[in-house]
Structures are given as structure tokens and as C-alpha cells.
Design a protein around this motif. Structure first.
Motif, PDB file in Angstrom:
ATOM      1  N   LEU A  42     -79.517   4.025   8.952  1.00  0.00           N
ATOM      2  CA  LEU A  42     -79.572   2.668   9.480  1.00  0.00           C
ATOM      3  C   LEU A  42     -78.295   1.960   9.074  1.00  0.00           C
ATOM      4  N   GLU A  43     -77.615   1.415  10.069  1.00  0.00           N
ATOM      5  CA  GLU A  43     -76.445   0.580   9.789  1.00  0.00           C
ATOM      6  C   GLU A  43     -76.802  -0.848  10.168  1.00  0.00           C
ATOM      7  N   VAL A  44     -76.424  -1.774   9.326  1.00  0.00           N
ATOM      8  CA  VAL A  44     -76.761  -3.181   9.530  1.00  0.00           C
ATOM      9  C   VAL A  44     -75.512  -4.018   9.297  1.00  0.00           C
ATOM     10  N   THR A  45     -75.234  -4.901  10.245  1.00  0.00           N
ATOM     11  CA  THR A  45     -74.126  -5.845  10.111  1.00  0.00           C
ATOM     12  C   THR A  45     -74.691  -7.259  10.130  1.00  0.00           C
ATOM     13  N   ALA A  46     -74.151  -8.100   9.269  1.00  0.00           N
ATOM     14  CA  ALA A  46     -74.520  -9.519   9.246  1.00  0.00           C
ATOM     15  C   ALA A  46     -73.242 -10.336   9.262  1.00  0.00           C
ATOM     16  N   THR A  47     -73.170 -11.297  10.175  1.00  0.00           N
ATOM     17  CA  THR A  47     -71.994 -12.170  10.232  1.00  0.00           C
ATOM     18  C   THR A  47     -72.291 -13.575   9.712  1.00  0.00           C
ATOM     19  N   ASP A  48     -73.507 -13.802   9.257  1.00  0.00           N
ATOM     20  CA  ASP A  48     -73.852 -15.115   8.699  1.00  0.00           C
ATOM     21  C   ASP A  48     -73.520 -15.144   7.204  1.00  0.00           C
ATOM     22  N   THR A  49     -72.250 -14.972   6.915  1.00  0.00           N
ATOM     23  CA  THR A  49     -71.813 -14.836   5.524  1.00  0.00           C
ATOM     24  C   THR A  49     -71.996 -16.113   4.704  1.00  0.00           C
ATOM     25  N   ALA A  50     -72.015 -17.261   5.348  1.00  0.00           N
ATOM     26  CA  ALA A  50     -72.257 -18.498   4.588  1.00  0.00           C
ATOM     27  C   ALA A  50     -73.645 -18.453   3.958  1.00  0.00           C
ATOM     28  N   ALA A  51     -74.611 -17.936   4.709  1.00  0.00           N
ATOM     29  CA  ALA A  51     -75.967 -17.807   4.153  1.00  0.00           C
ATOM     30  C   ALA A  51     -76.004 -16.731   3.080  1.00  0.00           C
ATOM     31  N   LEU A  52     -75.371 -15.597   3.314  1.00  0.00           N
ATOM     32  CA  LEU A  52     -75.442 -14.489   2.355  1.00  0.00           C
ATOM     33  C   LEU A  52     -74.702 -14.769   1.051  1.00  0.00           C
TER      34      LEU A  52
ATOM     35  N   GLY B 117     -74.629 -13.022  14.068  1.00  0.00           N
ATOM     36  CA  GLY B 117     -75.367 -13.780  13.056  1.00  0.00           C
ATOM     37  C   GLY B 117     -76.185 -12.886  12.154  1.00  0.00           C
ATOM     38  N   SER B 118     -77.416 -13.282  11.929  1.00  0.00           N
ATOM     39  CA  SER B 118     -78.291 -12.588  10.995  1.00  0.00           C
ATOM     40  C   SER B 118     -79.038 -11.430  11.671  1.00  0.00           C
ATOM     41  N   PRO B 119     -79.176 -10.299  10.971  1.00  0.00           N
ATOM     42  CA  PRO B 119     -79.933  -9.166  11.516  1.00  0.00           C
ATOM     43  C   PRO B 119     -81.429  -9.227  11.205  1.00  0.00           C
ATOM     44  N   ILE B 120     -81.881 -10.264  10.538  1.00  0.00           N
ATOM     45  CA  ILE B 120     -83.256 -10.348  10.055  1.00  0.00           C
ATOM     46  C   ILE B 120     -84.288 -10.098  11.158  1.00  0.00           C
ATOM     47  N   ALA B 121     -84.074 -10.652  12.342  1.00  0.00           N
ATOM     48  CA  ALA B 121     -85.057 -10.523  13.425  1.00  0.00           C
ATOM     49  C   ALA B 121     -85.251  -9.080  13.882  1.00  0.00           C
ATOM     50  N   PHE B 122     -84.312  -8.197  13.545  1.00  0.00           N
ATOM     51  CA  PHE B 122     -84.358  -6.818  14.032  1.00  0.00           C
ATOM     52  C   PHE B 122     -84.718  -5.786  12.962  1.00  0.00           C
ATOM     53  N   LEU B 123     -84.792  -6.193  11.697  1.00  0.00           N
ATOM     54  CA  LEU B 123     -84.975  -5.218  10.620  1.00  0.00           C
ATOM     55  C   LEU B 123     -86.302  -4.469  10.680  1.00  0.00           C
TER      56      LEU B 123
ATOM     57  N   PHE C 162     -68.179  -5.857   2.145  1.00  0.00           N
ATOM     58  CA  PHE C 162     -67.941  -7.210   2.663  1.00  0.00           C
ATOM     59  C   PHE C 162     -66.523  -7.189   3.184  1.00  0.00           C
ATOM     60  N   ASP C 163     -66.339  -7.475   4.467  1.00  0.00           N
ATOM     61  CA  ASP C 163     -65.011  -7.403   5.071  1.00  0.00           C
ATOM     62  C   ASP C 163     -64.758  -8.657   5.885  1.00  0.00           C
ATOM     63  N   GLY C 164     -64.036  -9.567   5.311  1.00  0.00           N
ATOM     64  CA  GLY C 164     -63.665 -10.783   6.034  1.00  0.00           C
ATOM     65  C   GLY C 164     -64.851 -11.665   6.355  1.00  0.00           C
ATOM     66  N   HIS C 165     -65.376 -11.499   7.566  1.00  0.00           N
ATOM     67  CA  HIS C 165     -66.448 -12.376   8.026  1.00  0.00           C
ATOM     68  C   HIS C 165     -67.747 -11.641   8.299  1.00  0.00           C
ATOM     69  N   HIS C 166     -67.932 -10.477   7.688  1.00  0.00           N
ATOM     70  CA  HIS C 166     -69.196  -9.781   7.874  1.00  0.00           C
ATOM     71  C   HIS C 166     -69.523  -8.878   6.685  1.00  0.00           C
ATOM     72  N   VAL C 167     -70.810  -8.583   6.580  1.00  0.00           N
ATOM     73  CA  VAL C 167     -71.313  -7.613   5.610  1.00  0.00           C
ATOM     74  C   VAL C 167     -71.781  -6.420   6.432  1.00  0.00           C
ATOM     75  N   ARG C 168     -71.433  -5.226   5.980  1.00  0.00           N
ATOM     76  CA  ARG C 168     -71.797  -4.000   6.704  1.00  0.00           C
ATOM     77  C   ARG C 168     -72.450  -3.032   5.720  1.00  0.00           C
ATOM     78  N   LEU C 169     -73.645  -2.549   6.079  1.00  0.00           N
ATOM     79  CA  LEU C 169     -74.382  -1.605   5.254  1.00  0.00           C
ATOM     80  C   LEU C 169     -74.631  -0.324   6.040  1.00  0.00           C
ATOM     81  N   THR C 170     -74.565   0.796   5.361  1.00  0.00           N
ATOM     82  CA  THR C 170     -75.021   2.073   5.900  1.00  0.00           C
ATOM     83  C   THR C 170     -75.952   2.650   4.851  1.00  0.00           C
ATOM     84  N   VAL C 171     -77.212   2.856   5.248  1.00  0.00           N
ATOM     85  CA  VAL C 171     -78.209   3.368   4.317  1.00  0.00           C
ATOM     86  C   VAL C 171     -78.987   4.513   4.954  1.00  0.00           C
TER      87      VAL C 171
END
Length: 184
Positions: free
Chosen positions: A42-52, A23-29, A104-113
Motif C-alpha cells: 500500500l502506498e499512501v500520499t498526503a498533501t495536507d502537510t499543514a494538518a500532519l 489533500g488527505s487520504p483518510i477517506a480512502f484508507l 516527507f518531500d516538500g509538500h507531501h508525505v509518501r508512505l510505502t508499507v
């Protein structure tokens, strides 16, 4: 470690943290950004793509503080919305980000910063934040804030800066990946 990730992240000054929850990574940021040393990845993945993407507007507003439009740019908006939240969270902790790769890949967003300590650059976060405004004839433009007339055709707030590091990503291709990762 077998404990809450938010507690574990506050125990050290890590050089590389990968946040990949369901789901959402918000709770861990906050904990992840605080857990990075003076400079780290920092790499962050989010699978709540409907929200994003804006498909679930109430979830998008509640979790990410954004307003999106579901159209041809929704996947890019999803990437930029998450980047914006990571960047503003980092700025709250006197840090700034430099995107390395975002997708954005299918059902997730992936960031590397890259996350770096620095009050001065963290204070400039608003230069990289804004809105994507759709143009009447097609296409879009990035603006700091849309006018009241443009609000219905705009997504944001989101990251309007670059979403990848050209120098690093130019070295990534299938042949090089196989060379590095394929068993010999």
C-alpha cells in the motif's frame, strides 16, 4: 474504471494499491486496506502537510486524531502520524503493516508499507504507537504516553517503530535507479 475509488477498491484482492488523492487520504484508507489481498503493498500520499505537521492543529486533531508541535521534528512527526493512522486502520481490519519507506518531500508525505493479514500481529499495534516527547536539554524520547507535565511538549499519538525497511532501502541508490529506469 470510472467510478468512486472506494467502490473500486472493494471489488478485488489487489497486490499493490497507490492512494494519491489531493489533500488527505483518510477517506480512502479503509477501502484501500480492505482491497489488499492477504499480503500486498500500500502506498499512501498526503498533501495536507499543514494538518500532519501540526501547523493546523484543528485539522490535525479532526483528520488524524493527533496533536503535533511545530518544531525541528515536525516533518518526522508528519510521517509518523500518517503511519500511525495507516497502522491503526489496518489493525481494525485484522491486518498489520511493515513500513518499507516513508518520507516527507516538500509538500507531501509518501508512505510505502507492506500490509499483511494477521490478527495476532494486528493486536500488537500498540507496541508501535506512542508519543514523541521533547527533552528540556534538546532532543527527544519516544514514550507510550506522556505524563500530564510532558503533554505540552509531546506529539502524538504516532508511529514510534521503524519508518523504513533497512534491507530494502540499502539497495536503493542513484546508480541503481538509473540502471533500472534509464532508457537503454
Amino acid at each position: 474504471m470510472n467510478e468512486d475509488a472506494r467502490i473500486a477498491l472493494n471489488r478485488g484482492a489487489y497486490q499493490w494499491i497507490d492512494v494519491d488523492p489531493f489533500g488527505s487520504p483518510i477517506a480512502f484508507l479503509d477501502a484501500a486496506i480492505q482491497g489488499i489481498g492477504r499480503r500486498g503493498v500500500l502506498e499512501v500520499t498526503a498533501t495536507d502537510t499543514a494538518a500532519l505537521t501540526g501547523s493546523s492543529p484543528s485539522s490535525q486533531r479532526r483528520r488524524y486524531g493527533a496533536n503535533g508541535i511545530v518544531d525541528a521534528y515536525a516533518h518526522d512527526d508528519a510521517i509518523r502520524t500518517l503511519l500511525g493512522v495507516v497502522a491503526t486502520t489496518a489493525a481494525k481490519h485484522d491486518r498489520y503493516i511493515e513500513p518499507i519507506l516513508a518520507l516527507f518531500d516538500g509538500h507531501h508525505v509518501r508512505l510505502t508499507v507492506l500490509v499483511i493479514r494477521g490478527k495476532e500481529k494486528a493486536s500488537l499495534i500498540q507496541n508501535s504507537m506512542g508519543w514523541r516527547t521533547r527533552l528540556k536539554g534538546g532532543g527527544y524520547t519516544f514514550v507510550n504516553h506522556p505524563s500530564p507535565d510532558e503533554l505540552e511538549t509531546s506529539s502524538g499519538p504516532l508511529w514510534i517503530g521503524p519508518i523504513w525497511n533497512r534491507e530494502i532501502t540499502s539497495r536503493i541508490d542513484e546508480g541503481r535507479a538509473l540502471e533500472l529506469c534509464y532508457p537503454n
